[in-house]
Design an enzyme around this catalytic site. Sequence first.
Site, PDB file in Angstrom:
ATOM      1  N   THR A  98       0.856  -1.197   0.000  1.00  0.00           N
ATOM      2  CA  THR A  98       0.000   0.000   0.000  1.00  0.00           C
ATOM      3  C   THR A  98       0.893   1.248   0.000  1.00  0.00           C
ATOM      4  O   THR A  98       2.112   1.164   0.137  1.00  0.00           O
ATOM      5  CB  THR A  98      -0.947   0.031   1.224  1.00  0.00           C
ATOM      6  N   GLY A 209       6.621  12.051 -15.458  1.00  0.00           N
ATOM      7  CA  GLY A 209       6.133  11.044 -14.505  1.00  0.00           C
ATOM      8  C   GLY A 209       7.196  10.595 -13.510  1.00  0.00           C
ATOM      9  O   GLY A 209       6.987   9.636 -12.774  1.00  0.00           O
ATOM     10  N   ASP A 223      12.210  10.638   1.263  1.00  0.00           N
ATOM     11  CA  ASP A 223      12.254   9.288   0.685  1.00  0.00           C
ATOM     12  C   ASP A 223      13.660   8.697   0.861  1.00  0.00           C
ATOM     13  O   ASP A 223      13.819   7.552   1.288  1.00  0.00           O
ATOM     14  CB  ASP A 223      11.878   9.371  -0.806  1.00  0.00           C
ATOM     15  N   LYS A 227      15.165   5.372   3.249  1.00  0.00           N
ATOM     16  CA  LYS A 227      16.068   4.311   2.776  1.00  0.00           C
ATOM     17  C   LYS A 227      17.335   4.243   3.641  1.00  0.00           C
ATOM     18  O   LYS A 227      17.869   3.159   3.886  1.00  0.00           O
ATOM     19  CB  LYS A 227      16.402   4.544   1.299  1.00  0.00           C
TER      20      LYS A 227
HETATM   21  N1  LIG Z   1       6.262   2.206  -7.777  1.00  0.00           N
HETATM   22  C1  LIG Z   1       7.548   2.064  -7.454  1.00  0.00           C
HETATM   23  O1  LIG Z   1       8.416   2.168  -8.311  1.00  0.00           O
HETATM   24  C2  LIG Z   1       7.928   1.759  -6.032  1.00  0.00           C
HETATM   25  C3  LIG Z   1       9.282   1.448  -5.766  1.00  0.00           C
HETATM   26  C4  LIG Z   1       9.659   1.121  -4.461  1.00  0.00           C
HETATM   27  C5  LIG Z   1       8.711   1.158  -3.450  1.00  0.00           C
HETATM   28  N2  LIG Z   1       7.421   1.515  -3.738  1.00  0.00           N
HETATM   29  C6  LIG Z   1       6.446   1.525  -2.633  1.00  0.00           C
HETATM   30  O2  LIG Z   1       5.579   0.405  -2.769  1.00  0.00           O
HETATM   31  C7  LIG Z   1       4.271   0.755  -2.346  1.00  0.00           C
HETATM   32  C8  LIG Z   1       3.306   0.546  -3.496  1.00  0.00           C
HETATM   33  O3  LIG Z   1       3.696   1.406  -4.546  1.00  0.00           O
HETATM   34  P1  LIG Z   1       2.817   1.574  -5.852  1.00  0.00           P
HETATM   35  O4  LIG Z   1       3.633   2.364  -6.785  1.00  0.00           O
HETATM   36  O5  LIG Z   1       2.256   0.272  -6.259  1.00  0.00           O
HETATM   37  O6  LIG Z   1       1.645   2.505  -5.288  1.00  0.00           O
HETATM   38  P2  LIG Z   1       0.199   2.698  -5.922  1.00  0.00           P
HETATM   39  O7  LIG Z   1       0.219   2.433  -7.378  1.00  0.00           O
HETATM   40  O8  LIG Z   1      -0.274   4.022  -5.424  1.00  0.00           O
HETATM   41  O9  LIG Z   1      -0.676   1.543  -5.241  1.00  0.00           O
HETATM   42  C9  LIG Z   1      -1.035   1.555  -3.902  1.00  0.00           C
HETATM   43  C10 LIG Z   1      -2.083   0.479  -3.699  1.00  0.00           C
HETATM   44  O10 LIG Z   1      -2.450   0.437  -2.331  1.00  0.00           O
HETATM   45  C11 LIG Z   1      -3.880   0.428  -2.241  1.00  0.00           C
HETATM   46  N3  LIG Z   1      -4.253   1.012  -0.963  1.00  0.00           N
HETATM   47  C12 LIG Z   1      -3.884   2.215  -0.455  1.00  0.00           C
HETATM   48  N4  LIG Z   1      -4.475   2.389   0.761  1.00  0.00           N
HETATM   49  C13 LIG Z   1      -5.186   1.273   1.010  1.00  0.00           C
HETATM   50  C14 LIG Z   1      -6.005   0.839   2.078  1.00  0.00           C
HETATM   51  N5  LIG Z   1      -6.206   1.614   3.164  1.00  0.00           N
HETATM   52  N6  LIG Z   1      -6.608  -0.378   1.980  1.00  0.00           N
HETATM   53  C15 LIG Z   1      -6.418  -1.162   0.911  1.00  0.00           C
HETATM   54  N7  LIG Z   1      -5.649  -0.814  -0.145  1.00  0.00           N
HETATM   55  C16 LIG Z   1      -5.055   0.392  -0.096  1.00  0.00           C
HETATM   56  C17 LIG Z   1      -4.363   1.231  -3.439  1.00  0.00           C
HETATM   57  O11 LIG Z   1      -5.713   0.893  -3.722  1.00  0.00           O
HETATM   58  P3  LIG Z   1      -6.453   1.464  -5.055  1.00  0.00           P
HETATM   59  O12 LIG Z   1      -5.821   0.716  -6.214  1.00  0.00           O
HETATM   60  O13 LIG Z   1      -7.879   1.086  -4.866  1.00  0.00           O
HETATM   61  O14 LIG Z   1      -6.179   2.933  -5.082  1.00  0.00           O
HETATM   62  C18 LIG Z   1      -3.369   0.714  -4.496  1.00  0.00           C
HETATM   63  O15 LIG Z   1      -3.838  -0.502  -5.032  1.00  0.00           O
HETATM   64  C19 LIG Z   1       4.347   2.205  -1.863  1.00  0.00           C
HETATM   65  O16 LIG Z   1       4.514   2.206  -0.475  1.00  0.00           O
HETATM   66  C20 LIG Z   1       5.572   2.751  -2.577  1.00  0.00           C
HETATM   67  O17 LIG Z   1       6.191   3.796  -1.878  1.00  0.00           O
HETATM   68  C21 LIG Z   1       7.022   1.800  -4.999  1.00  0.00           C
END
Ligand SMILES: NC(=O)c1ccc[n+]([C@@H]2O[C@H](COP(=O)([O-])OP(=O)(O)OC[C@H]3O[C@@H](n4cnc5c(N)ncnc54)[C@H](OP(=O)(O)O)[C@@H]3O)[C@@H](O)[C@H]2O)c1
Length: 343
Positions: A98, A209, A223, A227
Amino acid sequence: MIAVRIILVGYGVVGQGLTNILLTRRLETLRDYGLNPKIVAIVDKGGAAVNPQGLDLERMMALKKKGTVAADRLFGRPEISPLDIIQSLEAEVLVEATSTNIKNGEPGLSHIKTAFKTGKHVVTTNKGPLALALPALTELADYNKVYLRFSGTVGGGTPILEFAKKCLAGDKIVAVRGILNGTTNYILTEMAEKHTTFEQALATAQKLGYAETDPSMDVDGLDAACKVVIMANWIMNKKLTLRDVKVQGIRGVTLNEISEAAKKGNAVKLVGMINEGASVAPTEISRYDPLCVRGVLNAVTFASEFAGEETIIGKGAGGIETASAVLRDLIDIRYNMANRVST
Ligand SMILES: NC(=O)c1ccc[n+]([C@@H]2O[C@H](COP(=O)([O-])OP(=O)(O)OC[C@H]3O[C@@H](n4cnc5c(N)ncnc54)[C@H](OP(=O)(O)O)[C@@H]3O)[C@@H](O)[C@H]2O)c1
């Protein structure tokens, strides 16, 4: 082969990256690593899809494109909360993906604690709970005899944590320097190479983006600081949280500073440091330093007692890249479960 049942909470870029990888790599993964993953629940903000026999991942991906997995006719559970699922559903692992929240770590923090208390291992990519409470979470995992893994939180798919922990095993890492945030590195690279102001470079990063509409987590150094906390705990056994890191972001970096640095053969980079203390700040480094990467790349240099300095470089983010780190963590947990490696 025994299945590893997984509850996936958070089905955004990373969560979908994981189901994508599992669909394409399933047979190979089974054969090579003894991992037989079965996703028994997927949760997003709209609710969940739950099937103890294993969900059809292609169907889940198609449903998510239209909104929520909870819309599934047979297995959709719009009314159920993530905590109810983690508490009541039988599974070996929670994958927590999340959104990051560094104010109180929620909802990820409660998801992780509940998983531990119900005997589930956790793989997370969510930095918030770790930055605020990693020492306590490690203790709770140990107490409940479960594993906590988080390779994707530092460097996306680049195996920075594993490099330090596994490849440098037996050595002592005495200092770490890292370019840990792709967005700020992109902005500083643009400023240096195209002589644009911070505001112009940030606008370009947002257009491409690379930066969020609210860029503060990145540009204010938070951020990168998360880390730093994760590396300090996991690699150097320091019991730090976010409060212990001195943080300065890049909003104040001027074109003049960058060109003065360039005259000396240096570049201004946002560098996370762990030695006696822990900090994140704009820092001049030599353009010939292997740490001095361009654009959205990340790089970390480990200084260890015997092996000297080593630098690992790679893409710091991306859904599929970060999901590949989740897969590695799942394989690690499966191996440890089979070999009864202590937590
Ligand atoms: N993207 C990257 O490159 C990357 C790299 C390293 C770490 N991260 C970390 O990994 C995590 C996920 O990243 P992401 O890019 O996948 O983020 P994202 O696309 O914003 O997805 C977040 C997901 O969490 C769900 N969510 C949020 N609050 C919730 C709740 N209270 N109950 C249930 N579901 C909930 C959202 O639901 P909905 O789909 O319904 O909105 C969405 O599916 C984050 O913490 C981010 O910082 C990301």
